[in-house]
Design a protein around this motif. Structure first.
Motif, PDB file in Angstrom:
ATOM      1  N   CYS A   1      45.047  17.712  30.855  1.00  0.00           N
ATOM      2  CA  CYS A   1      44.630  19.046  30.421  1.00  0.00           C
ATOM      3  C   CYS A   1      45.704  20.062  30.783  1.00  0.00           C
ATOM      4  O   CYS A   1      46.643  19.766  31.522  1.00  0.00           O
ATOM      5  CB  CYS A   1      43.302  19.444  31.078  1.00  0.00           C
ATOM      6  SG  CYS A   1      43.374  19.508  32.883  1.00  0.00           S
ATOM      7  N   SER A   2      45.548  21.245  30.238  1.00  0.00           N
ATOM      8  CA  SER A   2      46.418  22.359  30.600  1.00  0.00           C
ATOM      9  C   SER A   2      45.609  23.639  30.480  1.00  0.00           C
ATOM     10  O   SER A   2      44.570  23.680  29.813  1.00  0.00           O
ATOM     11  CB  SER A   2      47.650  22.413  29.692  1.00  0.00           C
ATOM     12  OG  SER A   2      47.269  22.658  28.352  1.00  0.00           O
ATOM     13  N   GLY A   3      46.089  24.673  31.130  1.00  0.00           N
ATOM     14  CA  GLY A   3      45.372  25.941  31.077  1.00  0.00           C
ATOM     15  C   GLY A   3      45.897  26.902  32.115  1.00  0.00           C
ATOM     16  O   GLY A   3      46.980  26.727  32.668  1.00  0.00           O
ATOM     17  N   TRP A   4      45.098  27.920  32.399  1.00  0.00           N
ATOM     18  CA  TRP A   4      45.469  28.955  33.365  1.00  0.00           C
ATOM     19  C   TRP A   4      44.477  28.929  34.519  1.00  0.00           C
ATOM     20  O   TRP A   4      43.285  28.736  34.297  1.00  0.00           O
ATOM     21  CB  TRP A   4      45.467  30.331  32.702  1.00  0.00           C
ATOM     22  CG  TRP A   4      46.522  30.466  31.661  1.00  0.00           C
ATOM     23  CD1 TRP A   4      46.452  30.061  30.357  1.00  0.00           C
ATOM     24  CD2 TRP A   4      47.825  31.016  31.835  1.00  0.00           C
ATOM     25  NE1 TRP A   4      47.630  30.330  29.707  1.00  0.00           N
ATOM     26  CE2 TRP A   4      48.496  30.922  30.592  1.00  0.00           C
ATOM     27  CE3 TRP A   4      48.511  31.589  32.914  1.00  0.00           C
ATOM     28  CZ2 TRP A   4      49.798  31.373  30.409  1.00  0.00           C
ATOM     29  CZ3 TRP A   4      49.803  32.046  32.722  1.00  0.00           C
ATOM     30  CH2 TRP A   4      50.437  31.938  31.490  1.00  0.00           C
ATOM     31  N   THR A   5      44.978  29.100  35.729  1.00  0.00           N
ATOM     32  CA  THR A   5      44.080  29.099  36.883  1.00  0.00           C
ATOM     33  C   THR A   5      44.336  30.306  37.771  1.00  0.00           C
ATOM     34  O   THR A   5      45.479  30.717  37.961  1.00  0.00           O
ATOM     35  CB  THR A   5      44.236  27.817  37.719  1.00  0.00           C
ATOM     36  OG1 THR A   5      43.347  27.893  38.855  1.00  0.00           O
ATOM     37  CG2 THR A   5      45.659  27.628  38.235  1.00  0.00           C
ATOM     38  N   ASP A   6      43.250  30.863  38.296  1.00  0.00           N
ATOM     39  CA  ASP A   6      43.353  31.909  39.318  1.00  0.00           C
ATOM     40  C   ASP A   6      42.515  31.497  40.535  1.00  0.00           C
ATOM     41  O   ASP A   6      41.993  32.346  41.263  1.00  0.00           O
ATOM     42  CB  ASP A   6      42.904  33.265  38.774  1.00  0.00           C
ATOM     43  CG  ASP A   6      41.456  33.267  38.288  1.00  0.00           C
ATOM     44  OD1 ASP A   6      40.798  32.197  38.336  1.00  0.00           O
ATOM     45  OD2 ASP A   6      40.973  34.336  37.861  1.00  0.00           O
ATOM     46  N   ILE A   7      42.410  30.188  40.756  1.00  0.00           N
ATOM     47  CA  ILE A   7      41.593  29.673  41.843  1.00  0.00           C
ATOM     48  C   ILE A   7      42.092  30.210  43.191  1.00  0.00           C
ATOM     49  O   ILE A   7      43.296  30.267  43.453  1.00  0.00           O
ATOM     50  CB  ILE A   7      41.586  28.122  41.842  1.00  0.00           C
ATOM     51  CG1 ILE A   7      40.551  27.584  42.831  1.00  0.00           C
ATOM     52  CG2 ILE A   7      42.973  27.557  42.130  1.00  0.00           C
ATOM     53  CD1 ILE A   7      40.339  26.076  42.731  1.00  0.00           C
ATOM     54  N   PHE A   8      41.160  30.628  44.019  1.00  0.00           N
ATOM     55  CA  PHE A   8      41.442  31.157  45.355  1.00  0.00           C
ATOM     56  C   PHE A   8      40.681  30.269  46.340  1.00  0.00           C
ATOM     57  O   PHE A   8      39.454  30.232  46.341  1.00  0.00           O
ATOM     58  CB  PHE A   8      40.981  32.612  45.430  1.00  0.00           C
ATOM     59  CG  PHE A   8      41.202  33.291  46.763  1.00  0.00           C
ATOM     60  CD1 PHE A   8      42.059  32.775  47.719  1.00  0.00           C
ATOM     61  CD2 PHE A   8      40.537  34.483  47.050  1.00  0.00           C
ATOM     62  CE1 PHE A   8      42.251  33.413  48.929  1.00  0.00           C
ATOM     63  CE2 PHE A   8      40.727  35.139  48.252  1.00  0.00           C
ATOM     64  CZ  PHE A   8      41.581  34.601  49.198  1.00  0.00           C
TER      65      PHE A   8
END
Length: 341
Positions: A273-280
Motif C-alpha cells: 500500500c501507499s498513502g499519507w500518514t500523520d500518526i503520532f
C-alpha cells in the motif's frame, strides 16, 4: 500528558557535529524494555541481538539536497529556501527565510538563473508554495545547486553529501535523513542477512514535521504533519511471515516504525500500500507490528522521544538517556545508537 514530562538536560558538547569516519563505529546502548536494564556495546555488535527469523525493517528513502540559497530578482536580497513537499506542475511547498520578505509574487534566482522560482501562495504555518522554472532535469539542477538540509543544531559543514544518506537509500524524496540507518554498512547488513535475518525495505519520505517541536503543553493537542509512505508486496510478506512465526519485527528508526504502524490493519497484518500518514505515537499506544527499535538519541520534549517512551516506558527511557549522558554518548543525527528490545 505534558510536554515537560519528556524533558532532560543535555550538555551541548554531546551534540554530534560530524559523522564518524566508520559508520558502524558508534556506541550502542541496549535497553531491555521489560526490565529497564541497560547495556553498553558497540554498533558493530548489533547482529548479536538479532535472531534467525527476525525481520529488520529499513526506510530506503533518499534525502534530496533541499536547501537552496538564492537572491530576490528585484533587490538582490538573500533568500534561503528549503524544499518540503513536491506538488504538481513544478510547484513545491517550501520553508523560506526570511519569511517577511517572501510575499506572493516574489521572484527568486538560484545559481545565476539556472533555476528561478516565484512564490505563488502562503499556506499552513507560513510555508510558501513556489513554482520553479528551469531548463533540463530538475533533480540534476538540484544536485548541482542544493545543499543537504542538516538540522539547525549541526553547525559544521558536511564535506561529503553521502554521509547524510544511508547506504541503502533508493527512493528520492526526503527533507531529512532517517538517521538511525546511518550506522549500517554494506558489510554489516551482509552479516545480518547471513545470520538468517530477513531485511524488509519500506519507504517514508521524511518531512520536517517529524522534527517540529511540540509547542502545546498537553501533547495530545500537538498535530503531526503528513508524510508519504509506501510498502511493496515483498516487504509486507517478509514482515507478515516474521509475525506469523512468532519472530520479531525490529524497525530501524522512528520513520520505519511509523510506516509499518500506519499501514497495519487491526489484526497486525500488512499489505502492499501507499498513502499519507500523520500518526503520532506516544505512551499508551499499542504497537501492532513493532517488537524492537533501533534509533538514535533524540531532542528533549520531541515526538521522537515520546515514540521511544511508548515502547520502553517513559521512566525507563529517561533513565537510559541519563545513563547515555553519564557515559558521554553522542546525541542526535550524527550521534550514537540505541536498541530497545
Amino acid at each position: 500528558m505534558k510536554r515537560q514530562d519528556f524533558y532532560f538536560e543535555l550538555p551541548e558538547e554531546l551534540i554530534a557535529q560530524d559523522p564518524l569516519e566508520d559508520r558502524s563505529a558508534s556506541k550502542l546502548l541496549v535497553l531491555d524494555k521489560e526490565t529497564g536494564e541497560v547495556f553498553h556495546r558497540s554498533f558493530k555488535e548489533i547482529a548479536d541481538y538479532l535472531e534467525p527469523g527476525d525481520c529488520l525493517v529499513l526506510n530506503d528513502t533518499k534525502v534530496i539536497p533541499a536547501r537552496l540559497i538564492g537572491a530576490k530578482e528585484d533587490t538582490g536580497g538573500k533568500i534561503e529556501v528549503l524544499l518540503l513537499k513536491r506538488g504538481e506542475g513544478n510547484v513545491w511547498e517550501t520553508l523560506v527565510k526570511p519569511g517577511r520578505k517572501a510575499r506572493p509574487g516574489t521572484r527568486i534566482r538560484f545559481g545565476e538563473g539556472l533555476l528561478t522560482g516565484e512564490i505563488i501562495d502562503i499556506v499552513d504555518e507560513g510555508n510558501r508554495r513556489i513554482r520553479f522554472e528551469y531548463e533540463g532535469i530538475f533533480e540534476e539542477i538540484l544536485d548541482r545547486l542544493g545543499q543537504m538540509p542538516l538540522p539547525p543544531y549541526i553547525t559544521h559543514q558536511l564535506e561529503d553529501k553521502n554521509r547524510y544518506q544511508t547506504v541503502y537509500a533508493r527512493h528520492t524524496g526526503s527533507a531529512a535523513a532517517p538517521t538511525a540507518g546511518l550506522h549500517f554498512t554494506p558489510k554489516l547488513l551482509e552479516q545480518i542477512e547471513k545470520k538468517g535475518v530477513d531485511i524488509a525495505k519500506v519507504t517514508l519520505h521524511v518531512g520536517l514535521g517529524t522534527f517540529r517541536p511540540v509547542k502545546t503543553e498537553n501533547i495530545l493537542e500537538h498535530h503531526m504533519h503528513s508524510e508519504f509512505y509506501q510498502i511493496d508486496e515483498a516487504a509486507a510478506e517478509k514482515i507478515n511471515r516474521a509475525k506469523d512465526k512468532g519472530n520479531r519485527v525490529i524497525c530501524v528508526g522512528t520513520t520505519s516504525c511509523r510506516t509499518v504502524e500506519s499501514a497495519a490493519d487491526e489484526k497486525g497484518r500488512l499489505r502492499a500500500c501507499s498513502g499519507w500518514t500523520d500518526i503520532f505515537i506516544y505512551p499508551g499506544y499499542r504497537f501492532r507490528i513493532l517488537d524492537g527499535l533501533i534509533t538514535n538519541f533524540h531532542l528533549p520534549e520531541s515526538t521522537l522521544i515520546m515514540l521511544v517512551s511508548a515502547l520502553a516506558g517513559r521512566e525507563q527511557t529517561l533513565a537510559a538517556y541519563e545513563a547515555a549522558i553519564r557515559e558521554r554518548y553522542r546525541f542526535f543525527s550524527f550521534g550514537d545508537a540505541m536498541l530497545v528490545i
